[in-house]
Design a protein around this motif. Structure first.
Motif, PDB file in Angstrom:
ATOM      1  N   THR A  81       5.272 -77.139  42.697  1.00 16.42           N
ATOM      2  CA  THR A  81       5.390 -75.678  42.690  1.00 16.42           C
ATOM      3  C   THR A  81       4.319 -75.094  43.615  1.00 16.42           C
ATOM      4  OG1 THR A  81       3.757 -75.328  40.922  1.00 16.42           O
ATOM      5  CG2 THR A  81       6.031 -75.671  40.212  1.00 16.42           C
ATOM      6  N   GLY A  82       4.476 -73.823  43.918  1.00 15.11           N
ATOM      7  CA  GLY A  82       3.432 -73.148  44.696  1.00 15.11           C
ATOM      8  C   GLY A  82       2.109 -73.138  43.949  1.00 15.11           C
ATOM      9  N   MET A  83       2.176 -72.915  42.627  1.00 16.97           N
ATOM     10  CA  MET A  83       0.934 -72.844  41.863  1.00 16.97           C
ATOM     11  C   MET A  83       0.235 -74.200  41.773  1.00 16.97           C
ATOM     12  SD  MET A  83       0.302 -69.819  41.542  1.00 16.97           S
ATOM     13  CE  MET A  83      -1.330 -70.274  41.021  1.00 16.97           C
ATOM     14  N   PHE A 107      -1.428 -63.204  44.256  1.00 14.81           N
ATOM     15  CA  PHE A 107      -0.348 -63.528  43.326  1.00 14.81           C
ATOM     16  C   PHE A 107      -0.900 -63.595  41.888  1.00 14.81           C
ATOM     17  CE2 PHE A 107       2.573 -66.676  41.368  1.00 14.81           C
ATOM     18  CZ  PHE A 107       3.738 -65.959  41.515  1.00 14.81           C
ATOM     19  N   GLU A 150      -4.204 -63.552  50.885  1.00 14.95           N
ATOM     20  CA  GLU A 150      -2.763 -63.514  51.121  1.00 14.95           C
ATOM     21  C   GLU A 150      -2.493 -62.345  52.059  1.00 14.95           C
ATOM     22  OE1 GLU A 150      -0.662 -62.931  47.407  1.00 14.95           O
ATOM     23  OE2 GLU A 150      -1.614 -64.673  46.510  1.00 14.95           O
ATOM     24  N   ASP A 179      -2.661 -67.999  51.727  1.00 15.05           N
ATOM     25  CA  ASP A 179      -1.353 -68.151  51.097  1.00 15.05           C
ATOM     26  C   ASP A 179      -0.369 -67.404  51.997  1.00 15.05           C
ATOM     27  OD1 ASP A 179       0.978 -67.745  49.622  1.00 15.05           O
ATOM     28  OD2 ASP A 179      -0.075 -67.707  47.705  1.00 15.05           O
ATOM     29  N   CYS A 181       2.907 -67.336  51.966  1.00 14.56           N
ATOM     30  CA  CYS A 181       4.231 -67.323  51.348  1.00 14.56           C
ATOM     31  C   CYS A 181       5.086 -66.138  51.789  1.00 14.56           C
ATOM     32  CB  CYS A 181       4.037 -67.310  49.827  1.00 14.56           C
ATOM     33  SG  CYS A 181       5.516 -67.085  48.889  1.00 14.56           S
ATOM     34  N   PHE A 182       4.502 -64.949  51.813  1.00  9.43           N
ATOM     35  CA  PHE A 182       5.305 -63.763  52.135  1.00  9.43           C
ATOM     36  C   PHE A 182       5.737 -63.738  53.595  1.00  9.43           C
ATOM     37  CE2 PHE A 182       5.197 -60.169  48.870  1.00  9.43           C
ATOM     38  CZ  PHE A 182       5.251 -61.061  47.818  1.00  9.43           C
ATOM     39  N   SER A 201       4.260 -71.195  48.613  1.00 10.98           N
ATOM     40  CA  SER A 201       5.215 -71.442  47.560  1.00 10.98           C
ATOM     41  C   SER A 201       6.543 -71.614  48.275  1.00 10.98           C
ATOM     42  CB  SER A 201       5.285 -70.251  46.602  1.00 10.98           C
ATOM     43  OG  SER A 201       6.446 -70.390  45.808  1.00 10.98           O
ATOM     44  N   THR A 203       9.219 -72.166  46.923  1.00  8.87           N
ATOM     45  CA  THR A 203      10.215 -71.588  46.015  1.00  8.87           C
ATOM     46  C   THR A 203      10.848 -70.331  46.602  1.00  8.87           C
ATOM     47  OG1 THR A 203       8.689 -72.289  44.281  1.00  8.87           O
ATOM     48  CG2 THR A 203      10.486 -70.847  43.620  1.00  8.87           C
ATOM     49  N   LYS A 204      10.109 -69.663  47.448  1.00 10.94           N
ATOM     50  CA  LYS A 204      10.547 -68.342  47.920  1.00 10.94           C
ATOM     51  C   LYS A 204      11.429 -68.496  49.167  1.00 10.94           C
ATOM     52  CE  LYS A 204       8.006 -67.190  44.501  1.00 10.94           C
ATOM     53  NZ  LYS A 204       6.616 -66.788  44.633  1.00 10.94           N
ATOM     54  N   LEU A 213      11.991 -75.117  42.878  1.00 11.99           N
ATOM     55  CA  LEU A 213      10.575 -74.798  42.991  1.00 11.99           C
ATOM     56  C   LEU A 213       9.919 -75.820  43.912  1.00 11.99           C
ATOM     57  CD1 LEU A 213       9.984 -74.376  39.178  1.00 11.99           C
ATOM     58  CD2 LEU A 213       9.878 -72.498  40.787  1.00 11.99           C
ATOM     59  N   GLY A 214       8.899 -75.388  44.606  1.00 11.16           N
ATOM     60  CA  GLY A 214       8.152 -76.314  45.457  1.00 11.16           C
ATOM     61  C   GLY A 214       6.946 -75.626  46.046  1.00 11.16           C
ATOM     62  N   LEU A 332      11.651 -63.903  44.508  1.00 10.87           N
ATOM     63  CA  LEU A 332      11.767 -63.141  45.753  1.00 10.87           C
ATOM     64  C   LEU A 332      12.147 -64.111  46.851  1.00 10.87           C
ATOM     65  CD1 LEU A 332       9.008 -63.566  47.790  1.00 10.87           C
ATOM     66  CD2 LEU A 332       7.986 -62.516  45.805  1.00 10.87           C
TER      67      LEU A 332
HETATM   68  C1  LIG Z   1       5.529 -67.284  43.957  1.00 11.83           C
HETATM   69  C2  LIG Z   1       4.217 -67.302  44.609  1.00 11.83           C
HETATM   70  C3  LIG Z   1       3.269 -68.290  44.286  1.00 11.83           C
HETATM   71  C4  LIG Z   1       3.535 -69.348  43.222  1.00 11.83           C
HETATM   72  O1  LIG Z   1       4.590 -70.171  43.554  1.00 11.83           O
HETATM   73  P1  LIG Z   1       5.485 -70.947  42.445  1.00 11.83           P
HETATM   74  O2  LIG Z   1       6.372 -71.787  43.299  1.00 11.83           O
HETATM   75  O3  LIG Z   1       6.196 -69.920  41.649  1.00 11.83           O
HETATM   76  O4  LIG Z   1       4.553 -71.744  41.611  1.00 11.83           O
HETATM   77  C5  LIG Z   1       2.052 -68.261  44.935  1.00 11.83           C
HETATM   78  N1  LIG Z   1       1.774 -67.311  45.857  1.00 11.83           N
HETATM   79  C6  LIG Z   1       2.654 -66.338  46.191  1.00 11.83           C
HETATM   80  C7  LIG Z   1       2.284 -65.321  47.194  1.00 11.83           C
HETATM   81  C8  LIG Z   1       3.910 -66.300  45.582  1.00 11.83           C
HETATM   82  O5  LIG Z   1       4.775 -65.332  45.898  1.00 11.83           O
END
Ligand SMILES: *Cc1c(COP(=O)(O)O)cnc(C)c1O
Length: 390
Positions: A81-83, A107, A150, A179, A181-182, A201, A203-204, A213-214, A332
């Motif tokens: 997962t991202g976390m 996050f 982030e 991070d 992710c966005f 993450s 996952t997004k 999830l990843g 998201l």
């Molecule tokens: C969702 C998210 C995470 C955590 O990711 P998971 O895959 O849900 O564990 C971390 N940072 C940001 C910015 C996220 O949007």
């Protein structure tokens, strides 16, 4: 040098005897050795090979290799997962007594790690306000080891200046972790600006279809080595199946994110002129406070549009209830447009003060703009706004 889109598609595993065109899925927990010497040399790391899927697996390696090419990183490790990527990165690199400086707007679960869990091991975090990058140096202590941020932030899509963060980290010899992710690796590559590590993450938007999830951390080889050793012993590895799904998703990341951004920009422009909307935050709208920085470090404005509705919490909840097509969901970066109300959900555990400081006002609605036809997205949102009664 091939390009981003090409690497995403043409990073090929060695083909099996079946000469498959698409990379196969290796569902196996372990791998066999030819003889005792092969086994000894493999464990001694005299050869690079798969031993056990908690360490590496062809599918997770393919995924990591693609992300490394996209982020211009030397090495990486993929997580369930991202976390687990965020936590394992901290756990691998920090010692008791170390200190983190982080932007306040992170996050929700990352914020909980900083405030509730890392202090158990005597690791403290000092937060700087997202719009006060220039104040970071005041937060740095003798024991500060990591600078964490982030950008764009969740959920207010504020932009932090990566070039400034890179310069501060370099000057004070801190490990800069972003991070990303966005933005996704397609829109922004923090390593170019001096980041030592980049976390996603997956996952997004990397999956982009709301299925698995990843997570992944990529960057400096020496730091990844520490993260790898910690992770191969503590066990947060990404499953081969999820890695295979994510690697396939990366093949279409560029075209998907291009279209997400196009839809998001059109929606943001529409909302900016709507009478029920107090403010719109979208990094590539000239009205965004950090528009110039966004233009400098991002290819496009991203896939999230946040709005402040006139009428605060009541208007926010009515708006969500009025939506017919858009989903109410915690995720998201999906093909489906998703609306959330952070003050009552993802960020409800933050104190009122923290919420104010991170720009999470009562009327803030976050819209993760999907890939439905833009006319249908706008018409659903328009009818939901029209029905708000104050
Ligand atoms: C969702 C998210 C995470 C955590 O990711 P998971 O895959 O849900 O564990 C971390 N940072 C940001 C910015 C996220 O949007």
């Amino acid at each position: 040098m091939t390009h981003f889109e090409t690497d995403a598609i043409r990073t090929q595993l060695e083909r099996s005897q079946f000469k498959e065109h698409s990379n196969p899925l290796y569902v196996t927990s372990s791998f066999v050795f030819d003889d005792a010497e092969d086994m000894r040399a493999s464990f001694a790391e005299e050869k690079q090979r798969n031993i056990y899927s908690r360490f590496t697996n062809p599918n997770t390696s393919e995924f990591v290799e693609k992300i490394c090419k996209m982020e211009k990183a030397k090495a990486g490790y993929a997580f369930a997962t991202g976390m687990s990527a965020v936590f394992s990165t901290f756990a691998a690199l920090l010692n008791s007594g170390d200190h983190i400086v982080s932007c306040r707007s992170v996050f929700g679960s990352t914020h909980s790690l900083f405030t509730k869990f890392l202090p158990k091991w005597n690791i403290e975090t000092t937060f700087f306000k997202t719009d006060e990058v220039d104040s970071i140096e005041n937060c740095i202590q003798e024991n500060t080891k990591i600078l964490y941020a982030e950008t764009p932030t969740n959920p207010a899509v504020a932009i932090l200046d990566l070039e400034k963060l890179g310069a501060i980290a370099k000057k004070h010899n801190l490990i800069l972790i972003i991070d990303n992710c966005f933005a996704t690796p397609y829109l922004q590559q923090p390593i170019e600006f001096g980041a030592d590590l980049v976390i996603h993450s997956a996952t997004k938007l990397i999956d982009g279809q709301g299925r698995v999830l990843g997570g992944v951390t990529v960057g400096r080889a020496d730091l990844i080595r520490e993260i790898y050793l910690f992770s191969r012993n503590s066990g947060p590895a990404l499953s081969p199946f999820n890695a295979w799904v994510l690697s396939k998703s990366l093949e279409t990341l560029a075209v998907r994110v291009d279209k997400h951004c196009e839809n998001a920009f059109q929606l943001a422009a529409f909302l900016e002129n709507h009478s029920a909307v107090q403010s719109v935050w979208y990094p590539f709208l000239p009205s965004h406070p950090q528009y110039e920085i966004a233009k400098k470090q991002m290819k496009k404005g991203g896939t999230i549009v946040s709005i402040e509705l006139k009428g605060g919490i009541d208007a926010g909840r009515q708006f969500l209830n009025n939506l017919k097509m858009c989903s109410l969901s915690a995720n998201l970066g999906d093909t489906r447009t998703i609306a959330t109300h952070p003050a009552s959900t993802t960020h409800s555990k933050l104190s009122e003060e923290d919420r104010q400081e991170t720009g999470i006002t009562d009327g803030l609605v976050r819209i993760s703009v999907g890939l439905e036809h833009i006319t249908d997205i706008i018409s659903d949102i328009e009818q939901a706004l029209q029905k708000i009664k104050l």
